[in-house]
Scaffold this motif. Structure first.
Motif, short mmCIF file in Angstrom:
data_model
loop_
_atom_site.label_atom_id
_atom_site.label_comp_id
_atom_site.label_asym_id
_atom_site.label_seq_id
_atom_site.Cartn_x
_atom_site.Cartn_y
_atom_site.Cartn_z
N PRO A 1 0.83 -1.21 0.00
CA PRO A 1 0.00 0.00 0.00
C PRO A 1 0.87 1.26 0.00
O PRO A 1 1.94 1.29 0.62
CB PRO A 1 -0.81 -0.11 1.30
N ILE A 2 0.42 2.29 -0.68
CA ILE A 2 1.25 3.49 -0.80
C ILE A 2 1.41 4.26 0.51
O ILE A 2 2.27 5.13 0.61
CB ILE A 2 0.70 4.44 -1.89
N ASP A 3 0.60 3.92 1.51
CA ASP A 3 0.77 4.56 2.83
C ASP A 3 1.51 3.63 3.81
O ASP A 3 1.50 3.84 5.01
CB ASP A 3 -0.57 4.99 3.41
N HIS A 4 2.17 2.61 3.25
CA HIS A 4 2.93 1.68 4.10
C HIS A 4 4.09 2.43 4.76
O HIS A 4 4.74 3.27 4.13
CB HIS A 4 3.47 0.52 3.24
N PRO A 5 4.38 2.15 6.04
CA PRO A 5 5.43 2.91 6.76
C PRO A 5 6.86 2.61 6.31
O PRO A 5 7.76 3.42 6.53
CB PRO A 5 5.23 2.49 8.22
N GLN A 6 7.09 1.46 5.68
CA GLN A 6 8.46 1.10 5.27
C GLN A 6 8.79 1.75 3.93
O GLN A 6 8.15 1.50 2.92
CB GLN A 6 8.60 -0.41 5.14
N PRO A 7 9.79 2.66 3.89
CA PRO A 7 10.08 3.40 2.66
C PRO A 7 10.75 2.52 1.61
O PRO A 7 11.42 1.55 1.92
CB PRO A 7 11.04 4.48 3.15
N SER A 8 10.54 2.88 0.36
CA SER A 8 11.22 2.21 -0.75
C SER A 8 11.01 3.05 -2.00
O SER A 8 10.10 3.89 -2.06
CB SER A 8 10.66 0.80 -0.98
N LEU B 1 2.45 9.10 -7.96
CA LEU B 1 1.42 8.94 -8.98
C LEU B 1 0.05 9.25 -8.40
O LEU B 1 -0.73 10.04 -8.97
CB LEU B 1 1.46 7.52 -9.55
N HIS B 2 -0.25 8.65 -7.27
CA HIS B 2 -1.53 8.87 -6.59
C HIS B 2 -1.72 10.34 -6.24
O HIS B 2 -2.76 10.96 -6.54
CB HIS B 2 -1.58 8.02 -5.32
N ASP B 3 -0.70 10.94 -5.64
CA ASP B 3 -0.81 12.33 -5.18
C ASP B 3 -0.91 13.31 -6.34
O ASP B 3 -1.60 14.33 -6.25
CB ASP B 3 0.38 12.69 -4.29
N PHE B 4 -0.21 13.01 -7.44
CA PHE B 4 -0.29 13.90 -8.60
C PHE B 4 -1.70 13.91 -9.16
O PHE B 4 -2.26 14.98 -9.45
CB PHE B 4 0.70 13.46 -9.68
N LEU B 5 -2.28 12.74 -9.34
CA LEU B 5 -3.64 12.67 -9.88
C LEU B 5 -4.63 13.38 -8.96
O LEU B 5 -5.54 14.08 -9.43
CB LEU B 5 -4.04 11.21 -10.07
N HIS B 6 -4.42 13.23 -7.65
CA HIS B 6 -5.28 13.92 -6.69
C HIS B 6 -5.11 15.44 -6.82
O HIS B 6 -6.10 16.20 -6.76
CB HIS B 6 -4.94 13.46 -5.27
#
Length: 372
Positions: free
Chosen positions: A11-18, A27-32
């Motif tokens: 999930p894009i809100d997962h706490p582990q960065p990568s 991508l999600h935030d841009f479309l929003h």
């Protein structure tokens, strides 16, 4: 446009960065930000799901819940981020069919070698089904575009490029001074590396970097290597470092992404070998901050770095060549300055996130207007 968004791997809100997480989130935030309404269709992780039959009943329950959730949302389109054999999309194709909406995959991946292994065959077939069902597939790596073109019609396949927001990664003299004072780096030649320190190719890459840096540290006494990142391999790597390079290497731990620009600014160049690496956001971030890059010539670094212009790439596993490139950038100030100047321009020209995602948005809008 209303979009049901799903990331099968994580999930894009997962706490582990990568790096993959960052691409999906941007991508999600841009479309929003462009005014579209997005709903996270499901947070269920499908990583290795085809090899875990005990989880299949819970997957079926999640399918029913997601179908109801998405039906109530009434989307114009289902958008899946990153489907591949390890995490094939087992929700999107079926729910899209039931609701009569277009189905799109961003960062589709396909490789036939996984059909020859009984452990990966089911995941390979499930992913292939999703790719073939999709109304459109975006590939953001050359190798993926080439492989996908073997099974996807040209009009349903687009080559796109991920990227970063250049304004967030610029050289900052104030930040550089802060970090150099904090870590007692004044008068030193500093190499920065950044990676999740987990026991896989990430740790293998850092191990190769330590091996390559150790002889260089003896030849260039004022050189320091900073390693940003954390994970289960950190303690082992620190012990390995003590044997090979003593106090010449500093482990920084996990650094918040919004603080990374200060560390990039404090360094003279960036180094991360990149075994089995995807594009790698760190390569783009480093170059945008004016850092040349040293890495292997594997698929990810090769796409992100202009070899000989913004960095130096060498064959995977060739420690001597990697070491030579580290030494070259440490000792050749003119080469370092030329690459430092070219690096931000390279990112701006090819990896400006807003420009690249505008093209994606336009295609998504056209596809979303076609309901079945």
């Amino acid at each position: 446009m209303r979009i049901a968004f799903f990331a099968p791997h994580k999930p894009i809100d997962h706490p582990q960065p990568s790096g993959d997480l960052i691409i999906g989130r941007t991508l999600h935030d841009f479309l929003h930000s462009q005014g579209h309404k997005l709903m996270i269709a499901s947070r269920y992780r499908l990583r290795h799901i085809t090899q875990k039959p005990l989880k299949w009943p819970s997957l079926y329950i999640e399918f029913k819940r997601t179908l109801k959730r998405v039906h109530q949302f009434k989307p114009d389109l289902w958008l899946t981020y990153h489907s591949y054999y390890k995490s094939p999309d087992l929700l999107g194709p079926y729910i899209s069919a039931k609701l009569g909406i277009p189905y799109v995959i961003y960062q589709g991946v396909f490789a036939t070698k996984y059909r020859r292994n009984h452990k990966t065959w089911v995941g390979y077939m499930a992913n292939k089904h999703a790719l073939l069902y999709a109304d459109h597939v975006f590939a953001n790596k050359d190798i993926d575009f080439h492989n996908l073109s073997r099974i996807i019609l040209p009009e349903k396949l687009s080559r796109t490029y991920p990227g970063i927001e250049p304004d967030k990664f610029k050289h900052c003299p104030v930040g550089a001074k802060e970090i150099r004072n904090k870590l007692d780096l004044n008068g030193k030649k500093v190499i920065l590396s950044a990676a999740m320190l987990r026991e896989d190719v990430k740790a293998e890459s850092i191990t190769d970097l330590i091996k390559a840096f150790a002889p260089v540290a003896k030849e260039v006494p004022d050189a320091k290597l900073l390693i940003a990142g954390d994970g289960e391999a950190r303690a082992r790597l620190e012990n390995f470092t003590a044997e090979k390079a003593g106090d010449k290497i500093i482990f920084l731990g996990q650094i918040k992404r919004e603080e990374l620009y200060k560390y990039y600014s404090a360094a003279d160049f960036f180094a991360y070998p990149g075994k089995n690496e995807a594009l790698g956001m760190v390569y783009l971030e480093a170059q945008c901050c004016g850092l040349p890059v040293v890495a292997y010539s594997t698929n990810g670094p090769k796409e992100a770095v202009a070899n000989g212009e913004t960095g130096l790439l060498s064959p995977e596993g060739n420690i001597a060549a990697l070491s030579a490139n580290l030494n070259s950038l440490l000792t050749d100030e003119n080469q370092r300055k030329q690459m430092a100047k070219a690096a931000p321009e390279h990112v701006m020209n090819k990896f400006d996130l807003s420009k690249n995602l505008q093209d994606v948005e336009m295609k998504l809008t056209n596809i979303g207007s076609r309901r079945y």
